[in-house]
Design an enzyme around this catalytic site. Structure first.
Site, PDB file in Angstrom:
ATOM      1  N   TYR B 152       0.830  -1.206   0.000  1.00 26.11           N
ATOM      2  CA  TYR B 152       0.000   0.000   0.000  1.00 26.11           C
ATOM      3  C   TYR B 152       0.871   1.266   0.000  1.00 26.11           C
ATOM      4  CZ  TYR B 152      -3.711   3.175   1.736  1.00 26.11           C
ATOM      5  OH  TYR B 152      -4.611   4.199   1.914  1.00 26.11           O
ATOM      6  N   LYS B 156       0.992   4.201  -2.851  1.00 28.38           N
ATOM      7  CA  LYS B 156       0.642   5.592  -2.539  1.00 28.38           C
ATOM      8  C   LYS B 156       1.824   6.530  -2.786  1.00 28.38           C
ATOM      9  CE  LYS B 156      -3.660   4.993  -1.365  1.00 28.38           C
ATOM     10  NZ  LYS B 156      -4.719   5.477  -2.281  1.00 28.38           N
TER      11      LYS B 156
HETATM   12  N1  LIG Z   1     -10.024   6.112   5.280  1.00 22.07           N
HETATM   13  C1  LIG Z   1      -8.788   6.492   5.579  1.00 22.07           C
HETATM   14  O1  LIG Z   1      -8.448   6.668   6.748  1.00 22.07           O
HETATM   15  C2  LIG Z   1      -7.807   6.762   4.486  1.00 22.07           C
HETATM   16  C3  LIG Z   1      -6.553   7.276   4.845  1.00 22.07           C
HETATM   17  C4  LIG Z   1      -5.626   7.565   3.840  1.00 22.07           C
HETATM   18  C5  LIG Z   1      -5.952   7.322   2.524  1.00 22.07           C
HETATM   19  N2  LIG Z   1      -7.159   6.810   2.206  1.00 22.07           N
HETATM   20  C6  LIG Z   1      -7.432   6.594   0.784  1.00 22.07           C
HETATM   21  O2  LIG Z   1      -8.631   7.223   0.413  1.00 22.07           O
HETATM   22  C7  LIG Z   1      -9.242   6.531  -0.665  1.00 22.07           C
HETATM   23  C8  LIG Z   1     -10.694   6.237  -0.339  1.00 22.07           C
HETATM   24  O3  LIG Z   1     -10.719   5.492   0.850  1.00 22.07           O
HETATM   25  P1  LIG Z   1     -12.029   5.249   1.724  1.00 22.07           P
HETATM   26  O4  LIG Z   1     -11.659   5.391   3.130  1.00 22.07           O
HETATM   27  O5  LIG Z   1     -13.159   6.047   1.190  1.00 22.07           O
HETATM   28  O6  LIG Z   1     -12.216   3.669   1.437  1.00 22.07           O
HETATM   29  P2  LIG Z   1     -13.530   2.818   1.090  1.00 22.07           P
HETATM   30  O7  LIG Z   1     -14.712   3.354   1.779  1.00 22.07           O
HETATM   31  O8  LIG Z   1     -13.119   1.398   1.303  1.00 22.07           O
HETATM   32  O9  LIG Z   1     -13.705   3.068  -0.482  1.00 22.07           O
HETATM   33  C9  LIG Z   1     -12.863   2.508  -1.420  1.00 22.07           C
HETATM   34  C10 LIG Z   1     -13.431   2.808  -2.777  1.00 22.07           C
HETATM   35  O10 LIG Z   1     -12.568   2.245  -3.771  1.00 22.07           O
HETATM   36  C11 LIG Z   1     -13.358   1.514  -4.683  1.00 22.07           C
HETATM   37  N3  LIG Z   1     -12.659   0.351  -5.206  1.00 22.07           N
HETATM   38  C12 LIG Z   1     -11.935  -0.573  -4.534  1.00 22.07           C
HETATM   39  N4  LIG Z   1     -11.512  -1.539  -5.363  1.00 22.07           N
HETATM   40  C13 LIG Z   1     -11.996  -1.220  -6.590  1.00 22.07           C
HETATM   41  C14 LIG Z   1     -11.911  -1.832  -7.875  1.00 22.07           C
HETATM   42  N5  LIG Z   1     -11.234  -2.987  -8.090  1.00 22.07           N
HETATM   43  N6  LIG Z   1     -12.526  -1.237  -8.912  1.00 22.07           N
HETATM   44  C15 LIG Z   1     -13.210  -0.089  -8.734  1.00 22.07           C
HETATM   45  N7  LIG Z   1     -13.335   0.525  -7.548  1.00 22.07           N
HETATM   46  C16 LIG Z   1     -12.730  -0.028  -6.493  1.00 22.07           C
HETATM   47  C17 LIG Z   1     -14.568   1.038  -3.905  1.00 22.07           C
HETATM   48  O11 LIG Z   1     -15.625   0.842  -4.814  1.00 22.07           O
HETATM   49  P3  LIG Z   1     -16.607  -0.454  -4.749  1.00 22.07           P
HETATM   50  O12 LIG Z   1     -16.740  -0.781  -3.303  1.00 22.07           O
HETATM   51  O13 LIG Z   1     -17.847   0.017  -5.410  1.00 22.07           O
HETATM   52  O14 LIG Z   1     -15.880  -1.494  -5.516  1.00 22.07           O
HETATM   53  C18 LIG Z   1     -14.807   2.202  -2.968  1.00 22.07           C
HETATM   54  O15 LIG Z   1     -15.659   3.140  -3.559  1.00 22.07           O
HETATM   55  C19 LIG Z   1      -8.409   5.281  -0.888  1.00 22.07           C
HETATM   56  O16 LIG Z   1      -7.523   5.479  -1.966  1.00 22.07           O
HETATM   57  C20 LIG Z   1      -7.629   5.151   0.406  1.00 22.07           C
HETATM   58  O17 LIG Z   1      -6.412   4.490   0.203  1.00 22.07           O
HETATM   59  C21 LIG Z   1      -8.094   6.523   3.154  1.00 22.07           C
END
Ligand SMILES: NC(=O)c1ccc[n+]([C@@H]2O[C@H](COP(=O)([O-])OP(=O)(O)OC[C@H]3O[C@@H](n4cnc5c(N)ncnc54)[C@H](OP(=O)(O)O)[C@@H]3O)[C@@H](O)[C@H]2O)c1
Lengths: 78, 245
Positions: B152, B156
């Protein structure tokens, strides 16, 4: 002067902001007409649009001069 | 705040916590938004909560053929593309010595390779328009590293490096490319932490709380705006001070 070369010249003049008489058969886009590599990609995209053709990447790499462009496009549109 | 009227945006991962908030805020500021993800029902739910114009463009980002069709279908739906938000992301955590090839490959495919392909296709259109915004959602972990997240963190950090390279190539064409690095953001995942885990995390965050998806989305709206035209190749850290970079 073919219709194709007029159309190509027009694109080159507009895009690179150069005098039409500088755009000679042997003029290299990069060496003589001041284009950078991004301009060159954009010229190819503009040619594709003007002539409704696809220019594959390997062909695009061989289009270095105004003459190259005209001869490629003359073949492509016929 | 910022006016995005007339702008057309594609948000990947719009079915997830942060993506949804970004889509919502872009729409609130006037943008037309194409929502992507694999769970169509979830995307429909997100769309129904947005009062502006939305489109649903499903895509499995681990399928490269599908990836190559996403930008064309967004452009077809909206008549152009002004803002691309590469937000979709996955984790497959494992300590490095045990990390499986598939865990590495899956994370790189969705988090980095899909972002590469989508950005490449988007730049073509944006170059012609002489304007555009590409925003990648990276992570604090891409800068600081984190045990158990070698794959990861690499994906990133890769997104950050790629964005800087593209930013330099296309700056003269009115296109900016930036990333946002969230820290700990409240989500379905963080809701499941027990009190002890939560306290441990909070002790590393000077602001003493988790961030919200809306706080990430606010930075996305800024980077998408005309006002941010002079900001490119940068990473905005939204992490409550847990890492000051
Ligand atoms: N939450 C945190 O604390 C945090 C911190 C740092 C960075 N981030 C980053 O922020 C971004 C969003 O995270 P989040 O917290 O909102 O996570 P999340 O709720 O798990 O959402 C992840 C999203 O990515 C999509 N996704 C995953 N695999 C996919 C695939 N094979 N094809 C198409 N879409 C896919 C999912 O769509 P479907 O479910 O519809 O497939 C979902 O909409 C990510 O890049 C994550 O690394 C999050």
């Amino acid at each position: 002067m073919s219709d194709v070369s007029d159309r190509v010249r027009k694109i080159v003049v507009e895009h690179l902001n150069v005098e039409a008489d500088k755009v000679t058969e042997k003029a290299s886009f990069i060496d003589d007409l001041g284009a950078d590599s991004l301009d060159q990609v954009e010229l190819v995209m503009a040619f594709e649009e003007e002539f409704s053709v696809e220019i594959p990447d390997d062909a695009a790499e061989n289009i270095q001069t105004f003459g190259d462009a005209v001869s490629f496009l003359e073949k492509a549109v016929n | 705040m910022f006016d995005l009227t007339g702008k057309r945006a594609l948000v990947t991962g719009a079915s997830g916590g942060i993506g949804r908030a970004i889509a919502q805020k872009l729409a609130d500021c006037g943008a037309e938004v194409a929502l992507s993800g694999t769970r169509v029902e979830k995307l429909e739910e997100v769309a129904s909560a947005i009062s502006g114009k939305t489109h649903i463009v499903p895509c499995n980002l681990s399928d490269l053929e599908a990836v190559d069709k996403l930008i064309p279908s967004a452009i077809e739906a909206m008549g152009g593309l002004d803002i691309l938000v590469n937000n979709a992301g996955i984790t497959r955590d494992n300590i490095f010595m045990r990390m499986k090839d598939s865990e590495w490959d899956d994370v790189i495919a969705v988090n980095l390779t899909a972002a590469f392909r989508l950005s490449r296709a988007a730049v073509k259109t944006m170059m012609k328009q002489r304007a555009g915004r590409i925003i990648g959602i990276t992570s604090v972990v891409g800068v600081t590293g984190n045990p158990g997240q070698g794959n990861y963190a690499a994906s990133k950090a890769g997104l950050i490096g790629m964005s800087k390279a593209i930013a330099q190539e296309v700056a003269s064409r009115g296109i900016t490319v930036n990333t946002i690095a969230p820290g700990f953001i409240a989500s379905a995942m963080t809701d499941e932490l027990n009190d002890k885990q939560r306290d441990t995390i909070l002790s590393t965050i000077p602001t003493g709380r988790l961030g919200s998806a809306d706080e990430v989305a606010a930075s996305a709206v800024f980077l998408a705006s005309d006002e941010a035209a002079y900001v490119t190749g940068q990473t905005i850290h939204v992490n409550g001070g847990m890492a000051m970079i």
